[in-house]
Design an enzyme around this catalytic site. Structure first.
Site, mmCIF file in Angstrom:
data_model
loop_
_atom_site.group_PDB
_atom_site.id
_atom_site.type_symbol
_atom_site.label_atom_id
_atom_site.label_comp_id
_atom_site.label_asym_id
_atom_site.label_seq_id
_atom_site.Cartn_x
_atom_site.Cartn_y
_atom_site.Cartn_z
ATOM 1 N N GLU A 175 -44.952 -44.779 -24.963
ATOM 2 C CA GLU A 175 -45.742 -45.854 -24.362
ATOM 3 C C GLU A 175 -46.423 -45.298 -23.124
ATOM 4 O OE1 GLU A 175 -42.790 -49.622 -25.437
ATOM 5 O OE2 GLU A 175 -43.241 -49.144 -23.350
ATOM 6 N N ASP A 188 -43.267 -56.224 -13.583
ATOM 7 C CA ASP A 188 -42.614 -54.946 -13.318
ATOM 8 C C ASP A 188 -41.791 -54.961 -12.038
ATOM 9 O OD1 ASP A 188 -43.307 -53.093 -15.459
ATOM 10 O OD2 ASP A 188 -45.378 -53.496 -14.853
#
Lengths: 275, 403
Positions: free
Chosen positions: A51, A62
């Site tokens: 990824e 995040d």
């Protein structure tokens, strides 16, 4: 449609009696050259699927590790086009390892869904995860990506009910990314016993492999998850090696450490179901 | 009764105002925003919910707020009459509490036991901390580090009210980063936590429910001006950050085509300077914080830093309904620089004995032009959405005065 690289890779892992290792790094952290070497190090040390994170100024899903990685990348001037160029460079070298682009909607929206899908296809991207495009909002991107045979990777989470899982499954392709905990990336790990049945259910409803992520850092954790999932995603632990290098200034060391971690994780995953 | 497809009937079932709005959140939050939508629909049908809101608005907030004819400002500007809708007289000194009360009552209905909020100027944080104190709910307020510094009095007020203040240093340390951090907290504490969003933005149903709760401003103003003048005003004016006070004033007038709706964005050092917060005048459509709307962004779709002397307007986006009203042409959006807002702040204070917050000072700074355009015999209502006590230190600094 030919068998996608993603499907081929999950098939290969299953044939070998193991889960796939899905490794995340942020593109352009701290520069694209280092990222390229990190990608090669991951590939050479057992990462099955990679990824590539696209940086965004406001990464609301995040935790601190990936937030800081994104800021380092943005400081270096990385834009979405650069991330795609990095993928293309890797793809020229490696025609098998699936590449997933992971990021937030706005840079993609700004480029235009059709232009983005064309560029991602050119770059050899196999799947796209846009964290803030839930199924209700991803149809425009999904249609553009389908034209290019690029998968839309959907997320399932501990808050996803059975009813909602059907919505997530409808239109998903490649694999389902199961977020193991309610929280941001890099948060504490889930207990496998708590999520095993949800992962099985997601696999059944979507008819796709399920990779589990968020909170997996060590070989032991990866091995535990490998027993219940088709893939194990590790991100913050890789990204932290770049974070460390940002402090010491020694970015030469990052690909070595990232490679070593990939090796540890892939070996642990390979042994998991034989234990 | 509004016509079908009328402007006031948005959003649609997808939470969209035309092509703006929506629910652009991480999957973990989707069930939560869907639950909230269902609960809000149920609450709207429940007379007990309405009654409790009404009671608190009357006895706790001090509504209705007066509609005041600003005679000396009217005389000064020359032209139409200027009325001020005095929402700065609300408990806690701004319009923010109208919305917070509604959301906290929803949180209680949903059995949530912990409240989080983001704040820029601190007015929404203070309002949230206040209502949480009133209901005995623990409250955490996320505030950009830069804002903690420039809004010290409000930070202390929130602490006195029992709230925990979390200074946010990630990103640029301003309101948008505080909102990111609040979303991160929410995604982590999904079981017990209710996120009280302070402006008419975020994922559906927030833009709708914040608008509905703030529409008390417009409903009162409408009744008050009809009683005072026997007719509707020629124009409404309000400052725009996220746009909750403006949409609250505008919404009950959306179907009155002869009433001009004028929002004023913060132009900072100027819309062409690159240092401003004018998302409609200087931004482009994009996706942030749960909705599609106009955003300040660079050529790569990265969110640009906003700038305004007013912490309450210092946000790179705008509520999606304003994006819609702009594109349909129903509302006009002007802008005002830091310097012009400072002048208007002083002018209003001297002429009316009303210390406006720096936010509505932006709208006041454009009032003269609008009043003269409309001319004598006309009527304009401007939303005085907050009082300026919180701003005296930053105004002193901007004017080079030691306090």
């Amino acid at each position: 449609m030919p068998t996608s690289r993603i499907t081929a890779r999950f098939d290969k892992a299953r044939t070998q009696g193991r889960a796939a290792l899905v490794a995340y790094i942020m593109a352009g952290d701290p520069d694209l050259e280092t990222s390229y070497r990190n990608l090669i190090a991951l590939r050479d040390n057992g990462a099955d699927i990679i990824e590539i994170g696209a940086p965004f100024t406001d990464p609301m899903a995040d935790g601190p590790s990936i937030q800081r990685a994104g800021q380092r990348s943005l400081r270096a001037g990385t834009q979405l086009g650069d991330v795609l160029a990095l993928a293309a460079r890797f793809r020229a070298e490696d025609s098998d390892t699936p590449l997933i682009l992971m990021g937030y909607a706005n840079p993609v929206h700004h480029m235009g869904y059709t232009s983005f899908a064309a560029a991602a296809g050119e770059a050899g991207i196999d799947g796209v995860i846009t964290v803030d495009l839930p199924p209700e909002e991803d149809h425009e991107l999904r249609e553009a990506l389908q034209v290019r045979d690029i998968s839309v990777i959907r997320l399932a989470t501990p808050t996803t009910s059975d009813k909602r899982l059907q919505i997530v499954a409808d239109g998903a392709s490649g694999f389902v990314y199961f977020v193991s905990v309610t929280g941001v990336t890099g948060a504490g790990a889930a207990r496998p016993a708590e999520i095993a049945s949800k992962i099985a259910r997601a696999r059944e409803v979507a008819g796709l492999p399920v990779a589990v992520g968020f909170g997996v850092r060590t070989g032991d954790q990866a091995a535990e998850m490998a027993e219940i999932a088709d893939g194990v995603v590790v991100g913050s632990a890789f990204v932290d090696h770049n974070g460390e290098a940002a402090v010491t200034g020694d970015f030469e060391a990052a690909p070595k450490k990232i490679g070593a971690l990939a090796k540890e994780l892939s070996e642990a995953i390979a042994k998991a179901r034989r234990a | 009764m509004a016509k079908p497809n009328a402007l006031s009937q948005w959003p649609d079932e997808k939470g969209r105002f035309g092509e703006f709005g929506g629910r652009y959140v991480a999957e973990t939050l989707m069930p939560l925003v869907l639950d909230l939508e269902a609960e809000y629909e149920a609450a709207k049908q429940d007379p007990a919910f309405e009654a409790e809101m009404q009671d608190l608005w009357t006895h706790y907030v001090g509504r209705p707020s007066p509609l005041y004819l600003a005679e000396r400002l009217t005389e000064h500007f020359g032209g139409a009459k200027l009325y001020l809708k005095r929402d700065e007289l609300n408990h806690t000194g701004a319009h923010k509490i109208n919305n917070v009360l509604g959301q906290v009552l929803l949180a209680r209905r949903m059995g949530k036991t912990r409240i989080i909020a983001e704040t820029g100027a601190g007015q929404h944080g203070v309002a949230t901390a206040t209502v949480c104190a009133r209901f005995g709910l623990p409250c955490t307020v996320f505030m950009g580090e830069a804002d903690v510094e420039r809004q010290k009095p409000n930070v202390f007020r929130m602490k006195l009210l029992g709230a925990e203040i979390v200074p946010v240093s990630s990103g640029t340390g301003t309101l948008k980063d505080a909102m990111n951090e609040a979303l991160r907290d929410w995604v982590t504490n999904v079981e017990n936590t209710f996120y009280v969003i302070g402006t008419a933005a975020g994922p559906h149903p927030y833009p709708q429910l914040v608008r509905d709760f703030q529409s008390i401003i417009g409903r009162e103003a409408r009744a008050q001006i009809l009683e005072r003048e026997g007719r509707l005003p020629d124009a409404l004016m309000a400052c725009i950050g996220g746009g909750s006070n403006a949409i609250g004033l505008f919404h009950p007038f959306l179907e009155d085509e002869d009433v001009r709706l004028i929002g004023v964005e913060a132009a900072g050092h100027g819309v062409d300077s690159g240092a401003h917060a004018a998302s409609l005048n200087g931004g482009a459509p994009g996706i942030l914080h749960g909705n599609r709307t106009y955003l300040l962004q660079d050529e790569g779709g990265q969110i640009a830093d906003a700038h305004s002397i007013s912490a309450g307007l210092d946000y790179p986006g705008i509520g999606p309904e304003h994006a819609f009203l702009r594109d349909t042409g129903r509302a006009e959006y002007l802008s005002c620089t830091d310097d012009d807002a400072l002048d208007a702040f002083q002018l209003c204070t001297r002429l009316e004995g009303i210390l406006p917050a720096l936010e509505p000072a932006h709208a006041l700074a454009r009032a003269g032009k609008v009043l003269r355009e409309i001319g004598e015999g006309g009527i304009v209502i401007l939303n005085m959405c907050g009082r300026g006590d919180k701003d005296v230190f930053s105004v002193a600094e901007a004017l080079g005065e030691a306090v």
